[in-house]
Write a protein that holds these residues in place. Sequence first.
Motif, PDB file in Angstrom:
ATOM      1  N   HIS A 193      19.236 -24.654  62.261  1.00 49.14           N
ATOM      2  CA  HIS A 193      19.555 -24.181  60.909  1.00 49.14           C
ATOM      3  C   HIS A 193      21.050 -24.279  60.702  1.00 49.14           C
ATOM      4  O   HIS A 193      21.836 -24.258  61.670  1.00 49.14           O
ATOM      5  N   PRO A 218      21.413 -16.779  59.724  1.00 48.81           N
ATOM      6  CA  PRO A 218      20.637 -17.431  60.780  1.00 48.81           C
ATOM      7  C   PRO A 218      19.247 -16.834  60.914  1.00 48.81           C
ATOM      8  O   PRO A 218      19.024 -15.658  60.595  1.00 48.81           O
ATOM      9  N   PRO A 219      18.275 -17.613  61.393  1.00 50.96           N
ATOM     10  CA  PRO A 219      16.910 -17.106  61.538  1.00 50.96           C
ATOM     11  C   PRO A 219      16.739 -16.266  62.788  1.00 50.96           C
ATOM     12  O   PRO A 219      17.493 -16.392  63.763  1.00 50.96           O
ATOM     13  N   TYR A 247      16.013 -16.305  57.267  1.00 48.82           N
ATOM     14  CA  TYR A 247      17.065 -17.313  57.211  1.00 48.82           C
ATOM     15  C   TYR A 247      17.352 -17.724  55.762  1.00 48.82           C
ATOM     16  O   TYR A 247      16.525 -17.601  54.870  1.00 48.82           O
ATOM     17  N   THR A 254      15.981 -14.173  51.510  1.00 48.94           N
ATOM     18  CA  THR A 254      15.846 -14.986  52.709  1.00 48.94           C
ATOM     19  C   THR A 254      14.423 -15.529  52.828  1.00 48.94           C
ATOM     20  O   THR A 254      13.499 -15.043  52.167  1.00 48.94           O
TER      21      THR A 254
END
Length: 459
Positions: free
Chosen positions: A399, A309-310, A336, A373
């Motif tokens: 996302h 996840p960001p 992310y 990422t």
Amino acid sequence: MIQELLFFCGLLGLGAGSTKDPTAAPPFQTVDIVLDCSYVGEDPRGLQGAFGDLFSKDPATLVLRDISVRDDGSLGEVTDYKVLQENADSSPRIVFEASAPLVSIPHAESLLHADCNREEVNCEISPYDFQQHGKGPCPASWFMGTLRLSSGISIALVLRGPHCSSGPEDKPDAILHPKLRIPVSKKGTVLTTVEFLSSSRSTSLRTHLGGLVTLDCHFALVPSSLLSSLEWRRQHRGSGRRLFRYQAGSTGPTVEPKVRVDLPQLLGNGDASLNLQGVSVADEGTYICLVSTPQHQIQHIIQLQVAEPPKVRVIPAQVSFERDVTTTLTCDIAGYYPLDVSVSWTQKTAEDEAEITLSSTRFSSHRQSQDGTYSITSYLSISSAAVQAPATYSCHVSHVALEEPISVSAYLKAPEKTGSEGLVGGFIATVIFVVVLFIVLRRKRTVKPKSEQLLRASE
């Protein structure tokens, strides 16, 4: 068949009200599990196409006989499956009866309750022989059954069918199946036994970076068969790599870094699961669990996806309103994976009932860090001529690794007092000062004449 399944689900529901000791372990009960399948075999016409042999697909039924399942009180009075007579107008259905006296069928409860739970089951049966089944009047009577549930469970069964005869003189009273050309029972079914099976809890997994993930793979063999080898492979973007290999009789397994298979569990109870430590973006791909005996081979395919996840922040978090000034808010989205990310801005003032989506945004290009990422930056320009303070500006990020979008906000403060407002205050203060001064001077003028009159009287 559909009516039978609905009736069967009704039987399950009738037993749900029985009272049992909740602390006692559920007892076991033997049941028949009936699955709608397709039989996929070579086209009997023997036509050759541009891509090899053509295959035919026929309706089939797989009956797993006397399978032991846990009875939690919902089974009720379940009756054995009986082979139904086909309608004259319908296509002939190939019925496979499979018994498993020497191996345990995994995930039997999930298979039994699949239709009642509205879970889709895909079942295919095809002729199989690891050493290439023979051609001619006596094909090999080995079959592969592949079961896939919509929940992700997959099961592969190697079924040993009846011994085929090389000619009618061997068994003159044998009834041969019109399509398979192998002996069938008096009911017209193909009797088989499960000799070898393998299963996996999931055909697709998603994990975060740096974690530990277990790729599930189990197998079971009849006592007369032995494990020959276990191999784990990884394929991604056209390239393949062997991660683990155990060969019976070898000094030890061949193992790549970061992976582990519990060898005592492998040899003891058929647990061939692969543990992958410190997951990175480079570990994403298709994993193949390949279990082999001297006669047969089964493989399971598991897709491993990395989803990180960001991390989101908005700079500055608070800004003051200034006239004739354009302020830029920055939304930084970092760390992310995979690449796809959705970013939007909204505005909400005291007069707005709901957030208003803004379109005047700019984006940087995607940036990729050393760990694989991605990062991106979104910019929102706020012009004092077009905004009303106070207001809240929010950056929303969606996302695949997020269960719900992330929202981070910046606050636009109301404007400070202007110079004109200061002039008004100063003018009021000046007026008050003048009035007070006038009153004081007037009083002095009133007091002075009286003092002069008293002075003259005394003279």
